[in-house]
Motif scaffolding. Structure first.
Motif, PDB file in Angstrom:
ATOM      1  N   THR A   5      -4.785  14.757   0.692  1.00 11.98           N
ATOM      2  CA  THR A   5      -4.495  14.661  -0.740  1.00 11.98           C
ATOM      3  C   THR A   5      -4.356  16.053  -1.356  1.00 11.98           C
ATOM      4  N   VAL A   6      -3.399  16.174  -2.244  1.00 11.71           N
ATOM      5  CA  VAL A   6      -3.250  17.380  -3.051  1.00 11.71           C
ATOM      6  C   VAL A   6      -3.423  16.972  -4.513  1.00 11.71           C
ATOM      7  N   TYR A   7      -4.033  17.857  -5.273  1.00 14.07           N
ATOM      8  CA  TYR A   7      -4.367  17.565  -6.667  1.00 14.07           C
ATOM      9  C   TYR A   7      -3.698  18.585  -7.586  1.00 14.07           C
ATOM     10  N   LEU A   8      -3.511  18.161  -8.831  1.00 17.48           N
ATOM     11  CA  LEU A   8      -3.082  19.082  -9.868  1.00 17.48           C
ATOM     12  C   LEU A   8      -3.904  18.778 -11.114  1.00 17.48           C
ATOM     13  N   GLN A   9      -4.788  19.688 -11.454  1.00 18.78           N
ATOM     14  CA  GLN A   9      -5.603  19.566 -12.660  1.00 18.78           C
ATOM     15  C   GLN A   9      -4.825  20.179 -13.817  1.00 18.78           C
ATOM     16  N   LEU A  10      -4.593  19.399 -14.847  1.00 15.80           N
ATOM     17  CA  LEU A  10      -3.839  19.850 -16.004  1.00 15.80           C
ATOM     18  C   LEU A  10      -4.782  19.956 -17.195  1.00 15.80           C
ATOM     19  N   ASN A  11      -5.011  21.151 -17.683  1.00 15.69           N
ATOM     20  CA  ASN A  11      -5.870  21.377 -18.839  1.00 15.69           C
ATOM     21  C   ASN A  11      -5.052  21.926 -20.000  1.00 15.69           C
ATOM     22  N   SER A  12      -5.605  21.801 -21.183  1.00 18.06           N
ATOM     23  CA  SER A  12      -4.977  22.337 -22.399  1.00 18.06           C
ATOM     24  C   SER A  12      -3.515  21.903 -22.482  1.00 18.06           C
ATOM     25  N   LEU A  13      -3.288  20.637 -22.312  1.00 15.10           N
ATOM     26  CA  LEU A  13      -1.922  20.137 -22.262  1.00 15.10           C
ATOM     27  C   LEU A  13      -1.189  20.326 -23.585  1.00 15.10           C
ATOM     28  N   LYS A  14       0.095  20.577 -23.467  1.00 16.18           N
ATOM     29  CA  LYS A  14       0.969  20.797 -24.612  1.00 16.18           C
ATOM     30  C   LYS A  14       2.093  19.759 -24.597  1.00 16.18           C
ATOM     31  N   PRO A  15       2.690  19.473 -25.732  1.00 17.06           N
ATOM     32  CA  PRO A  15       3.805  18.521 -25.742  1.00 17.06           C
ATOM     33  C   PRO A  15       4.927  18.923 -24.781  1.00 17.06           C
ATOM     34  N   GLU A  16       5.145  20.197 -24.605  1.00 14.40           N
ATOM     35  CA  GLU A  16       6.206  20.652 -23.704  1.00 14.40           C
ATOM     36  C   GLU A  16       5.869  20.438 -22.227  1.00 14.40           C
ATOM     37  N   ASP A  17       4.659  19.986 -21.931  1.00 15.19           N
ATOM     38  CA  ASP A  17       4.313  19.618 -20.556  1.00 15.19           C
ATOM     39  C   ASP A  17       4.765  18.193 -20.226  1.00 15.19           C
ATOM     40  N   THR A  18       5.263  17.496 -21.206  1.00 15.62           N
ATOM     41  CA  THR A  18       5.722  16.128 -20.982  1.00 15.62           C
ATOM     42  C   THR A  18       6.859  16.102 -19.967  1.00 15.62           C
ATOM     43  N   ALA A  19       6.684  15.319 -18.912  1.00 10.72           N
ATOM     44  CA  ALA A  19       7.675  15.243 -17.833  1.00 10.72           C
ATOM     45  C   ALA A  19       7.195  14.242 -16.793  1.00 10.72           C
ATOM     46  N   VAL A  20       8.074  13.937 -15.856  1.00 12.81           N
ATOM     47  CA  VAL A  20       7.660  13.246 -14.646  1.00 12.81           C
ATOM     48  C   VAL A  20       7.241  14.320 -13.646  1.00 12.81           C
ATOM     49  N   TYR A  21       6.051  14.159 -13.106  1.00 10.14           N
ATOM     50  CA  TYR A  21       5.512  15.126 -12.163  1.00 10.14           C
ATOM     51  C   TYR A  21       5.648  14.584 -10.736  1.00 10.14           C
ATOM     52  N   TYR A  22       6.183  15.434  -9.859  1.00 16.20           N
ATOM     53  CA  TYR A  22       6.428  15.059  -8.466  1.00 16.20           C
ATOM     54  C   TYR A  22       5.641  15.977  -7.534  1.00 16.20           C
ATOM     55  N   CYS A  23       5.097  15.419  -6.486  1.00 14.44           N
ATOM     56  CA  CYS A  23       4.579  16.278  -5.424  1.00 14.44           C
ATOM     57  C   CYS A  23       5.595  16.314  -4.298  1.00 14.44           C
ATOM     58  N   ALA A  24       5.545  17.380  -3.532  1.00 15.36           N
ATOM     59  CA  ALA A  24       6.525  17.601  -2.480  1.00 15.36           C
ATOM     60  C   ALA A  24       5.877  18.341  -1.325  1.00 15.36           C
ATOM     61  N   ALA A  25       6.429  18.144  -0.135  1.00 14.97           N
ATOM     62  CA  ALA A  25       5.890  18.758   1.068  1.00 14.97           C
ATOM     63  C   ALA A  25       6.969  19.545   1.796  1.00 14.97           C
ATOM     64  N   SER A  26       6.581  20.701   2.296  1.00 18.79           N
ATOM     65  CA  SER A  26       7.496  21.548   3.044  1.00 18.79           C
ATOM     66  C   SER A  26       6.812  22.042   4.312  1.00 18.79           C
ATOM     67  N   GLN A  27       7.562  22.052   5.408  1.00 20.76           N
ATOM     68  CA  GLN A  27       7.001  22.553   6.660  1.00 20.76           C
ATOM     69  C   GLN A  27       7.039  24.073   6.734  1.00 20.76           C
ATOM     70  N   TYR A  28       7.793  24.685   5.862  1.00 15.45           N
ATOM     71  CA  TYR A  28       7.958  26.128   5.918  1.00 15.45           C
ATOM     72  C   TYR A  28       7.604  26.737   4.567  1.00 15.45           C
ATOM     73  N   PHE A  29       7.310  28.009   4.584  1.00 15.31           N
ATOM     74  CA  PHE A  29       6.998  28.701   3.342  1.00 15.31           C
ATOM     75  C   PHE A  29       7.779  29.999   3.274  1.00 15.31           C
TER      76      PHE A  29
END
Length: 126
Positions: free
Chosen positions: A78-102
């Motif tokens: 599992t990967v997490y994303l803690q969102l604090n101090s949210l703003k109206p401009e943070d409104t969106a669909v949030y996606y997680c993604a995986a990559s084998q390379y960096f």
């Protein structure tokens, strides 16, 4: 192959917090760099945060630095994303993604990621 399922989105007020989760299938979760992206209506998908295979290195978009925190638990796939101090401009669909390379220069590009979840909606009211 990896299947990703996000959860934790919702409707909150400005200043509130949310914790998004992304559960991955498969036994090789720790071999993937994990990222979070978001896409607002009428806008392109944009990078939010990424974490290295072990979680020891993290990367953030300037717009969320200091407010959002990415972390991962390889034992729980599992990967997490803690969102604090949210703003109206943070409104969106949030996606997680995986990559084998960096790549230190390309990790912000959606095209660098091989697998995507279906997304979870985050709506921040003013």
């Amino acid at each position: 192959q990896v299947q990703l399922v996000e959860s934790g989105g919702g409707l909150v007020q400005a200043g509130d917090s949310l914790n998004l989760s992304c559960a991955a299938s498969g036994r090789t979760f720790s071999s993937y760099v994990m990222g979070w992206f978001r896409q607002a209506p009428g806008k392109e998908r944009e990078f939010v945060a990424a974490t290295s295979w072990s979680g020891s290195n993290t990367y953030y978009a300037d717009s969320v630095k200091g407010r959002f925190t990415i972390s991962r638990d390889n034992a729980k796939n599992t990967v997490y994303l803690q969102l604090n101090s949210l703003k109206p401009e943070d409104t969106a669909v949030y996606y997680c993604a995986a990559s084998q390379y960096f790549s230190r220069t390309r990790y912000i590009w959606p095209s660098e990621y091989d697998y995507w979840g279906q997304g979870t909606q985050v709506t921040v009211s003013s």
